[in-house]
Design an enzyme around this catalytic site. Sequence first.
Site, PDB file in Angstrom:
ATOM      1  N   CYS A   6       0.802  -1.121   0.367  1.00 48.42           N
ATOM      2  CA  CYS A   6      -0.199   0.284   0.200  1.00 48.42           C
ATOM      3  C   CYS A   6       1.126   1.546  -0.027  1.00 48.42           C
ATOM      4  CB  CYS A   6      -0.662   0.295   1.066  1.00 48.42           C
ATOM      5  SG  CYS A   6      -0.180   0.130   2.854  1.00 48.42           S
TER       6      CYS A   6
ATOM      7  N   HIS B  61      -6.280   0.213  -0.754  1.00 46.67           N
ATOM      8  CA  HIS B  61      -6.336  -0.932  -0.491  1.00 46.67           C
ATOM      9  C   HIS B  61      -7.866  -1.376  -0.637  1.00 46.67           C
ATOM     10  CE1 HIS B  61      -4.503   0.942   2.749  1.00 46.67           C
ATOM     11  NE2 HIS B  61      -4.235  -0.183   2.915  1.00 46.67           N
TER      12      HIS B  61
ATOM     13  N   ASP C 123      -7.421   5.425  -1.228  1.00 51.02           N
ATOM     14  CA  ASP C 123      -7.025   4.533  -0.637  1.00 51.02           C
ATOM     15  C   ASP C 123      -6.624   3.529  -1.907  1.00 51.02           C
ATOM     16  OD1 ASP C 123      -7.487   2.629   0.431  1.00 51.02           O
ATOM     17  OD2 ASP C 123      -9.048   1.979   1.988  1.00 51.02           O
TER      18      ASP C 123
END
Length: 416
Positions: free
Chosen positions: A85, A300, A298
């Site tokens: 990430c 993820h 994000d």
Amino acid sequence: MGESMKRACKKVMARYENHITALSDYLEDLPDTDEPFWILGRRYHIKSERPALLLDISSRLWFTYRKKFSPIGGTGPSSDAGWGCMLRCGQMILAQTLVCCHLGREWRWEKDKRQPEPYSRILKCFLDRKDSCYSIHQMAQMGVGEGKSVGEWFGPNTVAQVLKKLALFDEWNTLAVYVSMDNTIVIEDIKKLCKIHHKNKNSTTDTSAQAGAFSYNHIHLHKSRTGRSHAASGYHSIWKPLLLLVPLRLGINHINPVYIESLKECFKMPQSLGVLGGKPNNAYYFIGFVGDELIYLDPHSTQSAIDPESSKVVDDVSYHCQRIPQRMKIVNLDPSVALGFFCKDEKEFDCWCSFVHKDILKKPSFRMFELVQKHPEHWPPFVPPTKPEVSTTGAEFVESADKLFESEEEFEILNA
């Protein structure tokens, strides 16, 4: 719990992570507030500028976990889900740098709309293949030189160091990447890094070798403040576009509230590239704020890798987040962050310095970082990094990056 059971649980979580994230995004809309939204140096009022705000956010290149790409290093992982990430966030901040450099901050992406040629070239720099300059393969293997094994989680400072080293092999963009040390940014060092003095063509001295050594594309020519003296001696200055990364630790377990207002000011600067950070072992790319909440992209979400060989045109829809942007309370931010700024020419850098003096350093007792004119005497001499002399491609180079860069001392931010 046995290893087979652990692997099975990870697969289940990875499978449903996208759906959980997407559902939470759709349930929570942007707040209907009179407070301004700040996105990478641009101000928006949600009640009158909602479409423009969302278009700006969706235009940022969004890099997420990917799966089914060629194994890293030939025998390594074929997915970065669960560990990549911060590397993806590093890709996002660098991609924003290249967008500003080649397309400008006002450029916008729209689905199915034809984009200028540099856009496609920028995107190809980040494809999940070993020969892409800033691919997950390159970043993960370059991290070995920073003491990180492939598959190990990176922090903001490590990613900054990796980007600085990879940029040396990027002959198209020729960025000058400066990573601050000990919370201190040195103006003298940055100008030494960014400025290159060429002999003029009408100089009596043969400059063919120099011209070959500095055949930069897309570099902004900028006359320095000492331009007259250079011109008189047959020289002119070239300014390499600057990516300035500032790794910081702004607290112990969470961000110290005394730094919050200064952090907000950074997002307001026209040179802002956002912030790398997040929560423990969860990295986000922060692109702005509203009120006491940070707005972020994000990484993820796990998507399948794009196969660039199957088509000349890269399917770019999955590289733009078209959901409602996510937010988190600033007070929940992990104190380890890296600020990013882009200065295309010397004038922009000088303006950035003025902003810092006026808006960041106005409270001496709560300074996030220091901005000094001269190189500290107790520091080792500043030497601009150069590309190692190797006869291999960048993809082959990173496998032995730790040996090529072993003379460069790694540092960590220690003060709270």
